[in-house]
Design an enzyme around this catalytic site. Structure first.
Site, short mmCIF file in Angstrom:
data_model
loop_
_atom_site.label_atom_id
_atom_site.label_comp_id
_atom_site.label_asym_id
_atom_site.label_seq_id
_atom_site.Cartn_x
_atom_site.Cartn_y
_atom_site.Cartn_z
N ASN A 65 -15.63 43.29 7.89
CA ASN A 65 -14.59 42.28 7.70
C ASN A 65 -13.78 42.56 6.45
O ASN A 65 -12.54 42.44 6.43
CB ASN A 65 -15.21 40.89 7.58
N ARG A 387 -6.94 40.78 24.65
CA ARG A 387 -7.97 41.78 24.39
C ARG A 387 -8.93 41.79 25.58
O ARG A 387 -9.26 40.75 26.13
CB ARG A 387 -8.78 41.44 23.13
N ARG A 417 -3.94 43.36 17.24
CA ARG A 417 -4.25 44.31 16.16
C ARG A 417 -5.56 45.07 16.41
O ARG A 417 -6.58 44.47 16.73
CB ARG A 417 -4.32 43.58 14.83
N HIS A 447 -0.70 35.03 22.99
CA HIS A 447 -2.10 34.82 22.67
C HIS A 447 -2.75 33.80 23.62
O HIS A 447 -3.95 33.60 23.60
CB HIS A 447 -2.22 34.34 21.21
N HIS A 604 -15.82 30.32 18.26
CA HIS A 604 -14.46 30.74 18.58
C HIS A 604 -13.70 29.72 19.41
O HIS A 604 -12.48 29.78 19.50
CB HIS A 604 -14.53 32.08 19.33
#
Length: 723
Positions: A65, A387, A417, A447, A604
Site C-alpha cells: 500500500n 476491474r 489504475r 466506476h 468494501h
C-alpha cells in the site's frame, strides 16, 4: 443514540479546542488520513487473534500500500510543487506542507514496519520457518545453493561496472539492484559496480530441508559476488530500490484512447523517481554515486535499516502450514437460487435478492451471466467492467453470449489504475467476439457496477438488473465484502438502461425517479437526504444517518454532516480508510461517531441509511447501496450509481443485519478520535466480530424459505453487547 441501543465501550477522547464551521481545522488532511489507515493495516500484523502467516500478510499489504501511495499520491504532490502550484487543501495545507508532514509520518510508519518484521521473523523461527543468513547455512545447503545459483540465477544476472564506458543502468519502478564498491586484489584499484535484480527472480529461495528455510536472493547474490566480479573484494555493498511516478495523464483530445493508454503504460516504467530506498550499509561514496547517477533529489533518498521491498515477504507464506493460516472458508451459494433449480431469472422474478460477498459466493453473478448467454430468449446484455481477473469468467460469458447472437454491450473502463493493460486485453478479446465495446468518457471514469439482461417473456420484454458495490472480479470477491443486488423491478431496469445510454451515447438521463448517479445527481441526492434528517430533528422527530463507506473526503458532505450533528441528528459512520471529518468535537460534531473495521476481509461494501423520521434501524428508513465513496472524484469525476433498496426482505438484511453487525463489532474495530488518531475499541469478554458472525450465520435474503422459523440474524441488535 436516538434509538434505545447500547454501543461498545469507546476509548476516551483527547481534549480538543472548539472548532467552528469556518476553520480549516474542521477537516483532516486526506493524505495523512490515508497513512493512518495504512498504520491500522500494519497493526494487524501484531494482532494475536490472527494466525502468524496471516499477520505476515498484513505487514506485506501495508508495505505494498505504501509503495502505491508514493507512486501515485506523493508523485502527484511533487508534480504540483515543481509546477509551483500553490493550491491549498480544505485543511489549509499547500503541496509542500503536505509533503513535509507525509515524510514525517511515512518515515515513522516505515521504521515501525521494519520493527514488526524483525519481531515476526523471531516468531516464524519459533514456528519452524526461518529466513537464514549466510553463516547459518549447512554444508549441504551451500552445496545445493552452488548449483541453484549457477543454473537458475546467474544466467539472468548482468554484473555491470560503472565508469565512463559503462553508464549507470535504468532501474525500473519497484526495481531492486545490488550496488557495491569493489577493490581489485592485485593492485587495489577501486571499481563501482551494480547488479540489477530482474523482477521475475524470486525474492526468496527455499532451501531443501526438513524444516522450512529461505535465503533472500540479495543475500545469495552477495555470497557469490566473487563469481560475478572475479579478482575483486567488497569494500562496501548494499541495495537500492526505485519507486517511480506511476500515474497516467491523458489529453482530452486523444483520438484513440486504447493506443494512448498503451503508450502511457510504456512511459509508466520510466516515470521519475519519487523515492529511492537504499540500505544503511552503503558508504558515503556509494550514496553520492546513487544520487548523481539516478538524478534523484537528496530529499527523495530514504535510508532503510532493514529489508527493502517488504511487500515481498508474502513469498514466505507457505500453504502447507495450515495451522498458521486462517481456516479455509467456503462461501455459500444462495439457497434462493437453489430453490428454483439454479434458475437465476425465476428466482429474481419471484423476489429481489441481495448476495453478501464473500460470505455468499460470487459464482451467482457468473451464473446469472452464463445463464443469459445460453438462453435463446435473451435479446441483450449490457455490462460495465472496471476491474476483473485474468481469464475472467465474466468476460468469457459475454463472449459466449455475443457468439450466440445476443446483442452484447460492454463498457470497459481503461482508466482503472494498474489494471489498464489487462482492460485493454479484455476489450480486444470482446471486440473479436462481436461484443460492442465502449470506453465511456475521457474525462470521467466509469466506476458504476451494473449488469442488465433483457429477456423475452410471455408478457413482453423483462429487464433483469444487477447492481453491485464491488467489481466483477471473482478473485477479489473472495476477500472483499460487497453486495450484489438482483432485481426485476421495471423502473430500476429502465433507469439503469438510461445510464447505459449515457455511457454509450452521451444521452444524459432525465427524470430518474429511483437511481441517482454521478456526476450529475448523486451528490445533490445525498445532500438532500442529509438536509431531510436535519428537518426531522428540528421538528422533534428522530434524525439518524448510518453510512458504511471506504472513504469520506468531500468537504460539502462533511459540512452537511456537521450541520446535521449540530441539529441533533445522530450520525454513525463506518469508514474503512480515509476520513477527513473530525468526530466528537464539541459544538461541531459531538453527535458523530466514526469507526474503521480492519480484519480478515477487506471492507468494501458501500451502504447508506437515513432514518426518514424514525430511529435506526427501522423499516421506515431509506436504504441505498452505492458504488461511490463520498470523495470529490466519485461524486464529480466518475460515473457512479446510488440505488434504493425497497424490497422488505433485502431492506431488512442490509440494514438490520449488515449495518447493525458492523456497528456492533468490537473485535476488529478502531474508533476515530477528534484529533484524527484511532484507537482500538477495548473489549470486555469475548467480544463480537462482524466477519465471524457472517461466516457462521447464513444471510436472511439468500436463504429464502430456508430461514422460516429461524430469524436469528434479523434479531441481531446493538444492545446485545453490554458496556
Amino acid at each position: 443514540m436516538t434509538t434505545a441501543t447500547k454501543r461498545p465501550p469507546e476509548p476516551p477522547s483527547p481534549a480538543i479546542e472548539t472548532i467552528d464551521m469556518t476553520s480549516p481545522d474542521r477537516f483532516i488532511n486526506r493524505e495523512l488520513s490515508w497513512l493512518q489507515f495504512n498504520a491500522r493495516v500494519m497493526e494487524e500484523s501484531q494482532n494475536p487473534r490472527h494466525p502468524l502467516l496471516e499477520r505476515v500478510r498484513f505487514l506485506s499489504i501495508s508495505a505494498s500500500n505504501l509503495d502505491e501511495f508514493f507512486m501515485v499520491r506523493v508523485a502527484g504532490l511533487w508534480d504540483m510543487v515543481q509546477a509551483d502550484v500553490k493550491t491549498v487543501t480544505p485543511d489549509g495545507l499547500t503541496p509542500s506542507q503536505q509533503l513535509e508532514k507525509i515524510d514525517d509520518l511515512a518515515g515513522r510508519l516505515m521504521r515501525q514496519q521494519q520493527s514488526y518484521w524483525s519481531a515476526l521473523q523471531k516468531e516464524l523461527r519459533e514456528n519452524g520457518i526461518a529466513i537464514v543468513e549466510a553463516d547459518e547455512l549447512s554444508a549441504t545447503e551451500r552445496e545445493w545453493l552452488d548449483g541453484h545459483f549457477l543454473d537458475q540465477i546467474l544466467p539472468v544476472l548482468t554484473p555491470l561496472a560503472i565508469d565512463p564506458a559503462h553508464p549507470f543502468p535504468f532501474i525500473p519502478n519497484l526495481g531492486l539492484a545490488m550496488i557495491a564498491q569493489l577493490k581489485r586484489t592485485d593492485d587495489g584499484r577501486l571499481l563501482d559496480a551494480i547488479v540489477p535484480i530482474p523482477q521475475h527472480v524470486a525474492r526468496f529461495v527455499r532451501l531443501p530441508s526438513d524444516s522450512i528455510r529461505f535465503v533472500a536472493v540479495s543475500q545469495l547474490i552477495a555470497m557469490y559476488m566473487s563469481r560475478l566480479f572475479p579478482g575483486y573484494e567488497i569494500v562496501s555493498r548494499g541495495q537500492i530500490r526505485a519507486i517511480r511516478d506511476s500515474d497516467i495523464e491523458l489529453e482530452e483530445e486523444s483520438e484513440d484512447l486504447v493506443r494512448t493508454y498503451e503508450s502511457a503504460l510504456r512511459r509508466r516504467r520510466r516515470g521519475h523517481i519519487v523515492r529511492l530506498q537504499i540500505t544503511g550499509g552503503l558508504n558515503d561514496h556509494l550514496k553520492r554515486l546513487v544520487v548523481e547517477e539516478t538524478d534523484t533529489r537528496p530529499q527523495d533518498i530514504v535510508v532503510v535499516e532493514g529489508m527493502l521491498a517488504l511487500a515481498d515477504i508474502r513469498r514466505v507464506i507457505v500453504d502447507e502450514r495450515h495451522d498458521l493460516l486462517f481456516k479455509p472458508y467456503h462461501a455459500r451459494f444462495p439457497e434462493r437460487i437453489r430453490q428454483f433449480g439454479g434458475d437465476c431469472f425465476a428466482a429474481i422474478r419471484s423476489k429481489d435478492i441481495v448476495v453478501h460477498h464473500p460470505f455468499e459466493s460470487f459464482d451467482v453473478v457468473v451464473q446469472f451471466l452464463r445463464q443469459a448467454a445460453e438462453d435463446p430468449n435473451v435479446l441483450a446484455i449490457k455490462q460495465t467492467l472496471y476491474r476483473t481477473s485474468d481469464n475472467s469468467p465474466i468476460v468469457q460469458a459475454l463472449i459466449a453470449a455475443a457468439e450466440a447472437g445476443i446483442s452484447v454491450t460492454a463498457m470497459v473502463e481503461l482508466k482503472a489504475r494498474f489494471d489498464e493493460a489487462r482492460n485493454i486485453k479484455w476489450a480486444r478479446d470482446l471486440e473479436r467476439a462481436g461484443v460492442q465495446v465502449v470506453y465511456g468518457f475521457v474525462e470521467l471514469k466509469t466506476h458504476a457496477k451494473i449488469s442488465l439482461v433483457v429477456r423475452r417473456e410471455k408478457d413482453g420484454l423483462r429487464t433483469y438488473s444487477h447492481f453491485g458495490t464491488g467489481n466483477y472480479h471473482p478473485i477479489t470477491a473472495k476477500i472483499y465484502t460487497d453486495l450484489s443486488y438482483f432485481t426485476a423491478d421495471p423502473q430500476l431496469g429502465k433507469e439503469a438502461s438510461a445510464i447505459f445510454n449515457f455511457l454509450t451515447g452521451y444521452a444524459r438521463p432525465e427524470g430518474l425517479k429511483e437511481i441517482a448517479y454521478s456526476p450529475h445527481t448523486l451528490a445533490p441526492k445525498v445532500l438532500a437526504e442529509i438536509e431531510g434528517e436535519i428537518e426531522h430533528a428540528k421538528a422533534g422527530r428522530p434524525g439518524c444517518i448510518w453510512a458504511k463507506l471506504n472513504s469520506l473526503v468531500d468537504p460539502d458532505i462533511i459540512d452537511a454532516l456537521y450541520r446535521a450533528s449540530q441539529a441533533g441528528v445522530e450520525v454513525e459512520l463506518v469508514i474503512r480508510g480515509i476520513c477527513c471529518l473530525r468526530p466528537g468535537v464539541p459544538g461541531l460534531s459531538e453527535n458523530i461517531r466514526v469507526r474503521s473495521l480492519i480484519g480478515r476481509f477487506l471492507e468494501h461494501s458501500r451502504i447508506v441509511a437515513f432514518g426518514n423520521g424514525a430511529a435506526l434501524p427501522s423499516r421506515q428508513a431509506k436504504v441505498y447501496i452505492t458504488s461511490a465513496d463520498w470523495m470529490p472524484r466519485n461524486l464529480y469525476r466518475r460515473v457512479e450509481s446510488f440505488v434504493p433498496i425497497k424490497n422488505e426482505t433485502v431492506h431488512a438484511q442490509v440494514l438490520e443485519q449488515i449495518m447493525v453487525a458492523n456497528l456492533k463489532d468490537d473485535l476488529q474495530s478502531w474508533m476515530m478520535l477528534p484529533d484524527g488518531e484511532y484507537r482500538r475499541i477495548p473489549v470486555d469478554g469475548e467480544g463480537f466480530s462482524a466477519h465471524e458472525y457472517f461466516m457462521t450465520n447464513p444471510s436472511l435474503s439468500g436463504r429464502g424459505k430456508a430461514m422460516d422459523g429461524d430469524r436469528a440474524p434479523l434479531e441481531l441488535k446493538l444492545d446485545d453487547h453490554d458496556d
